[in-house]
Design a protein around this motif. Sequence first.
Motif, PDB file in Angstrom:
ATOM      1  N   GLY A  82       0.512   4.995 -18.083  1.00 41.50           N
ATOM      2  CA  GLY A  82       1.821   4.053 -17.557  1.00 41.50           C
ATOM      3  C   GLY A  82       1.568   2.948 -17.123  1.00 41.50           C
ATOM      4  N   GLY A  83       0.484   2.068 -17.434  1.00 39.04           N
ATOM      5  CA  GLY A  83       0.297   0.639 -17.181  1.00 39.04           C
ATOM      6  C   GLY A  83       0.283  -0.318 -18.089  1.00 39.04           C
ATOM      7  N   ARG A  84      -0.198  -1.286 -17.907  1.00 36.98           N
ATOM      8  CA  ARG A  84       0.066  -2.347 -19.058  1.00 36.98           C
ATOM      9  C   ARG A  84      -1.266  -2.780 -19.698  1.00 36.98           C
ATOM     10  NH1 ARG A  84       2.965  -6.239 -14.830  1.00 36.98           N
ATOM     11  NH2 ARG A  84       4.815  -4.863 -14.374  1.00 36.98           N
ATOM     12  N   LEU A  85      -2.401  -2.160 -19.208  1.00 33.29           N
ATOM     13  CA  LEU A  85      -3.553  -2.629 -19.957  1.00 33.29           C
ATOM     14  C   LEU A  85      -4.046  -1.946 -21.249  1.00 33.29           C
ATOM     15  CD1 LEU A  85      -6.447  -4.044 -19.677  1.00 33.29           C
ATOM     16  CD2 LEU A  85      -7.386  -1.782 -18.423  1.00 33.29           C
ATOM     17  N   ALA A  86      -3.835  -2.778 -22.335  1.00 36.58           N
ATOM     18  CA  ALA A  86      -4.328  -2.479 -23.664  1.00 36.58           C
ATOM     19  C   ALA A  86      -5.430  -3.190 -24.225  1.00 36.58           C
ATOM     20  CB  ALA A  86      -2.919  -2.345 -24.466  1.00 36.58           C
ATOM     21  N   ARG A  87      -5.252  -4.587 -23.807  1.00 36.88           N
ATOM     22  CA  ARG A  87      -6.222  -5.463 -24.456  1.00 36.88           C
ATOM     23  C   ARG A  87      -7.145  -6.295 -23.431  1.00 36.88           C
ATOM     24  NH1 ARG A  87      -3.254  -9.158 -28.854  1.00 36.88           N
ATOM     25  NH2 ARG A  87      -4.820 -10.628 -28.055  1.00 36.88           N
ATOM     26  N   ALA A  88      -8.496  -6.344 -23.374  1.00 36.78           N
ATOM     27  CA  ALA A  88      -9.179  -7.033 -22.594  1.00 36.78           C
ATOM     28  C   ALA A  88      -8.734  -8.418 -22.229  1.00 36.78           C
ATOM     29  CB  ALA A  88     -10.599  -6.930 -22.749  1.00 36.78           C
ATOM     30  N   ASP A  89      -8.663  -9.080 -23.494  1.00 34.73           N
ATOM     31  CA  ASP A  89      -8.321 -10.555 -23.707  1.00 34.73           C
ATOM     32  C   ASP A  89      -7.006 -11.141 -23.152  1.00 34.73           C
ATOM     33  OD1 ASP A  89      -7.426  -9.403 -26.115  1.00 34.73           O
ATOM     34  OD2 ASP A  89      -7.167 -11.201 -26.985  1.00 34.73           O
ATOM     35  N   PRO A 123      -6.201  -0.344 -28.515  1.00 32.00           N
ATOM     36  CA  PRO A 123      -6.075  -0.553 -27.152  1.00 32.00           C
ATOM     37  C   PRO A 123      -7.814  -0.352 -26.596  1.00 32.00           C
ATOM     38  CG  PRO A 123      -4.385   1.074 -27.779  1.00 32.00           C
ATOM     39  CD  PRO A 123      -4.990   0.793 -28.904  1.00 32.00           C
ATOM     40  N   LEU A 124      -8.147  -1.151 -25.556  1.00 29.87           N
ATOM     41  CA  LEU A 124      -9.474  -0.857 -24.927  1.00 29.87           C
ATOM     42  C   LEU A 124      -9.818   0.604 -24.725  1.00 29.87           C
ATOM     43  CD1 LEU A 124     -12.077  -2.284 -23.981  1.00 29.87           C
ATOM     44  CD2 LEU A 124     -10.946  -2.419 -21.800  1.00 29.87           C
TER      45      LEU A 124
END
Length: 582
Positions: free
Chosen positions: A66-73, A410-411
């Motif tokens: 449910g968050g926005r974290l997909a790519r580390a960069d 995704p990471l």
Amino acid sequence: MTEAEAGVRRRITEVENAFGDPDDAANPVGFAALLAADERGELPAEAERRLDAVGFGAEFVPVALGGRLARADVLARVLRPVFRRDVALGFGYGITSLFAASAVWAAGSEGQRARLAELMRRGGRAGIVHHSLAHGNIMWQGELAARRDERGFVLSGRKDGVVNAERAGAFVVYARTGEGRGPASHSVLLLEPDEVARGGLRVLPRQLSTGMRGCRFAGLELQDCRLPAGALVGELGEGMRLALRTFQLNRSLVSSVVLGAADTVLRAAVRASDQEGGAGRRQRAVLASVFADLLLCDTMATAVLRSLHLVPDSGHLGAAAVKYLVPDLVREDLEELGTVIGSSGYRRDSAQGFLQKLLRDLPAAGLGHMGTAACQAVLIPQLPLLARRSWGVTQDPPDLLFADRQPLAPLAPESLAVAGGEDQLVAALLGAVRRLRDGGDTHTRHGDDATRAALVTVAEAFEAELAVLRGRFRTAPPDSRALAASAQWAALADRYILVAAAGAALGHWVRLDGTDPFLADPAWLVLALGRLAGRLGLRIPEAPPDCVERVYGEAVARCRTGRAYDLHGLAPDGHGRTRSAA
């Protein structure tokens, strides 16, 4: 512009707009207010409230939860507007929560991940309780031990210097569960205070720190604190392995976001020189060189962050290298900028005040000696094997490693390896040298003949240095402990890291399509690589005289139009001018 890139820019703009003009003295979250809060040892509540209002906590939570974290960069880019204003705010609000949560994202149960995701999405904090580390700063001192019984775990001990200990809604604890110092000596436990019996957990009085004074450091004391069996994250004895996995993200992410803080100081220095009727020759050289350094650091940090997605078996190598080098370069760059900004008339709310605060904050943020030693410990034992099996053998890495606007899967922290793999940055160096010698690609034709020739010369100098290092490391003794303890091999590892940085910068440049004429001009790269070569003591010709003028001219243009001093060069609001110097 791709739809994904447009989405990233919207997220960056949302944060910038939430904070407003940093130079406005009346802005309650401007530079003056942030520096005043630092003097009081506080983080401005208004700054945290505005981050809450844009749901910034979701940036640290995976999309699947449910968050926005997909790519580390991408995360690094979104974090930079916060770090551009205050390193302590960046750490105190959320990045340390990510460092804590990473182990849960990688190995936690479905329930653990869901509960922690909910906490962080609504702006709650997670604290990380590290294992004890010799020669570490206060964040690494002390240790908790967990005894397992039929009901779960009994946790006891004391830990000093936990960020947000007073207000964390959960703690991720690296507790000793085994004897000795072996790889299975520690386990990870998710300590959720609502489930802890009263009296088992005590938060000690806040400890004031020299750097990041607004962060809330406090100790934890636990006495026979009972946790259910379900508090275990992953497997028993997996703590060290989880730490080594998650440190890869932590190291590379911090190395990237700190460039946002350096951006602020460079902007202040450029503005000061511009307002005084133009910088002198020495000042122009300093400003152009620091700008070139930041671009080189961005190429390395971005490639390493993307490597965590693309080559998870090798990401630990680049993560250790970038964390070793970038803080050192940034510190030296800040000291150089101080000579331009001036040392007289120190005021808390001035550019000098921001510079001095940043120099205090960086060591407290883990960007000092302890981090350097840990990175050496990762790299040195592996370099002899890389010299024999990877350098000159590994193929040129995929373009996706450098094309940071292209999509990535995704990471997946659980896929990160802790040893082995191939050296992608050295492969990028050798591949770039081949492309430059060939000269047939359109992206090698930008700039004048003299600057292109200078770039080939300095690139070949790094190639020759790699050949020397390859010969030396191939003769290294097989005992990894002897290697790690040797000043000789540590010095060679230092040289290797500079070569790896050159590989990242060259790998990025030879893949440019010419859309940005300034980045396609090799002038900035010649300056940056020349500075790295100077650290190595390599004898190369001076850069063509007008390289400094071209890079300095871009620095002034970006200052006047509010564009960032990074590879993207966007204005903070995505389209117009926003002033952004201290």
